[in-house]
Enzyme design. Structure first.
Site, PDB file in Angstrom:
ATOM      1  CB  CYS B  29      -0.918  -0.065   1.209  1.00  0.00           C
ATOM      2  SG  CYS B  29      -1.636   1.501   1.689  1.00  0.00           S
ATOM      3  CB  CYS B  32       0.386   2.080   4.092  1.00  0.00           C
ATOM      4  SG  CYS B  32      -1.314   1.581   3.866  1.00  0.00           S
TER       5      CYS B  32
END
Ligand code: FAD
Lengths: 403, 105
Positions: B29, B32
């Site tokens: 991700c 993230c």
């Protein structure tokens, strides 16, 4: 006082990074300001197979990592910051980040890109992060062996749906068109029709997403019959286009009705020294390759602008004597003879300096002083215009002007 | 930050007294990963005011789904084992997260 950059780029997607590569390679002091991680939208898709030269096994994050490394290799600084305010009007442009940090530059490239469009369907907002997603690479893992619905049928939608079949058990695409019609490219469509995990619901739109704490089902409406069907699912992925991230630019550069930045072919906005590239500007094709191309054009245009400004500053604004600045052009006969008249007028005068600018190559400065005729002669004292002669002039007129 | 997973989540988060912050992330991700340095700085700055944990959601899918997290990144605050507040991808903004911690701590 903060350093003044030659070129500051807002946004570190492919457009911004390409501008960084071209800017720093031509020895401009260049920085890219990025609020998240460099790479932009292109780093959120595994399926990136149309950037020339990258096709076998390359991914969006992989390609963007190369862009970043390339920019840094030539000396682009990558700074972390979320630009929220700015003053672009002067010769030195100021950008202000959310945390209050101020950045100064002689030229600015805006590359803020775009973000996924949301349809504001009932349930969409509430269940975001609870089954509703706009990023397959971010969230696909959760849906291993589960069922998902995809909304949209353009290139991104079909390619991301295909990616999702590597995880999910069933991927159902809701398509507003009649059977067999997809907006994506033919190759993707053909592949999609052969994929046993991909299913299509034609002539339909998503009406509602239902779920208590996580997505449980969707209601789909057939636009021909208006019949509503319920479909159990664990996730809903939206790929229905994007909207430009330009709210923070309102009132600073010209935007069109949809919020895209208006530029010309040189990526110039309506503000001198400010350029815009990539998905955030008005253009025909929003892809990595076109974002990168825009970045190259903008950096080269900015470099020319900076050279023009610097020459003007040195020769005219910061001169210690009065300056007679002649706007001429080699293709305009009268303006060539004006050079003779001008030189004759100041031949024995050590108290005045001459500067010449090609009107067509220095349009920024010609525009700033509203030079309309060629030739035009401007007289500057201490950096201020104090007199002018428009059109053909004689040696006597120049002597008169100097008095 | 404490790395939590399906083995220790119960003990470290659900059985914990007081305030616990959990960063649901995964290495794939990008947003993230972009946030990670800020999250770590946030945990460091507020050390002692809450317990700071991170959970690789991709490697602990069932656990994440049981916690009603199906989108990354997500920050969840727990108080005495009860979920009290969730920030999702759209709402994550470090000053707002700090304000939430100040309110809950
Ligand atoms: C799911 C998906 C799949 C795609 N697939 C393909 C594909 O296969 N091939 C292809 O060519 N293209 C693809 N695209 C399109 C491609 O990703 C975009 O055209 C491209 O990324 C646009 O680049 P950009 O530099 O203009 O903007 P973006 O990539 O959007 O980058 C903009 C950057 O600016 C930053 N930013 C924005 N505002 C600010 C601010 N105020 N301060 C600081 N930073 C800021 C953002 O964080 C972001 O990183 C896809 C897009 C999506 C969403």
């Amino acid at each position: 006082m903060a350093d003044i950059y030659d070129l500051l780029v807002v946004g570190g997607g492919p457009g911004g990074l390409a501008a960084g590569i071209y800017g720093s390679r031509s020895r401009l002091k260049t920085a890219v300001i990025e609020k998240a991680r460099p790479g932009g939208q292109a780093a959120t898709t595994e399926e990136l197979a149309n950037y020339p030269g990258f096709f076998d096994g390359s991914t969006g994050p992989g390609l963007m990592e190369k862009f970043r490394a390339h920019a840094e290799f030539f000396g682009t600084e990558i700074l972390r910051g979320n630009i929220v305010e700015m003053d672009l009007s002067g010769a030195v442009k100021k950008l202000v980040a959310k945390d209050g940090t101020e950045y100064l530059a002689h030229a600015v490239v805006l590359a803020p890109g775009a973000e996924p469009r949301s349809l504001n369907i009932p349930g969409e907002r509430r269940l975001r992060g609870k089954g509703v997603s706009y990023c397959a690479t971010c969230d696909a893992d959760f849906f291993e062996d589960l069922d998902v619905v995809v909304v949209g049928n353009g290139d991104a939608a079909i390619e991301e749906a295909e990616y999702l079949t590597k995880f999910a058990e069933n991927v159902t695409i809701i398509v507003i068109h009649e059977e067999g019609v997809l907006d994506c490219n033919k190759a993707s469509a053909e592949r999609a029709f052969k994929n046993p995990k991909l299913h299509f619901v034609w002539n339909s739109v998503l009406e509602e997403i239902v779920g208590d704490e996580l997505v449980e089902l969707v209601r789909v409406r057939n636009i021909r019959t208006n019949e509503i069907t319920e479909l159990e699912t664990n996730g809903v992925f939206f790929f229905v286009g994007t909207v430009p991230r330009t709210d923070f630019l309102k009132g600073h550069v010209a935007l069109n009705e949809q919020g895209y930045i208006i530029t010309n072919e040189m990526m110039e906005t309506d503000v001198p020294g400010v350029y815009a590239v990539g998905d955030a500007r008005v253009k025909y094709l929003r892809q990595v390759v076109t974002a990168a191309a825009d970045g190259a054009v903008a950096a080269v245009a900015a470099e020319k602008y900076l050279a023009e400004m610097e020459a003007f500053r040195e020769q005219v604004l910061e001169a210690d004597k009065p300056v007679l600045l002649l706007f001429w052009a080699p293709q305009v006969e009268e303006s060539i003879s004006a050079i003779g008249a001008l030189e004759a007028a100041v031949a024995d005068n050590e108290n005045v300096q001459i500067a010449k600018m090609d009107t067509y190559r220095n349009r920024k400065i010609a525009g700033r002083y509203q030079v309309k005729a060629c030739p035009t002669l401007l007289l500057f004292r201490n950096g201020e215009e104090v007199g002018r002669l428009e059109g053909v002039f004689t040696t006597e007129q120049v002597s008169e002007l100097l008095k | 930050m404490i790395a939590v997973d399906k083995e220790n989540f119960e003990a470290e988060v659900l059985q914990a007294e007081g305030l616990v912050f959990v960063d649901f992330w995964s290495p794939k991700c990008e947003p993230c990963m972009a946030l990670l340095p800020e999250v770590e700085a946030f945990a460091e700055k507020n050390a002692g005011r809450a317990k700071f944990c991170k959970l690789d959601a991709a490697a602990n899918k069932r656990l994440s789904i049981a916690q009603k997290v199906m989108g990354l990144p997500a920050f969840v605050f727990y108080k005495n084992g009860e979920k009290v507040f969730t920030f999702d991808k759209e709402s994550i903004d470090m000053p707002a997260v700090q304000a939430k911690l100040d309110e809950l701590a």
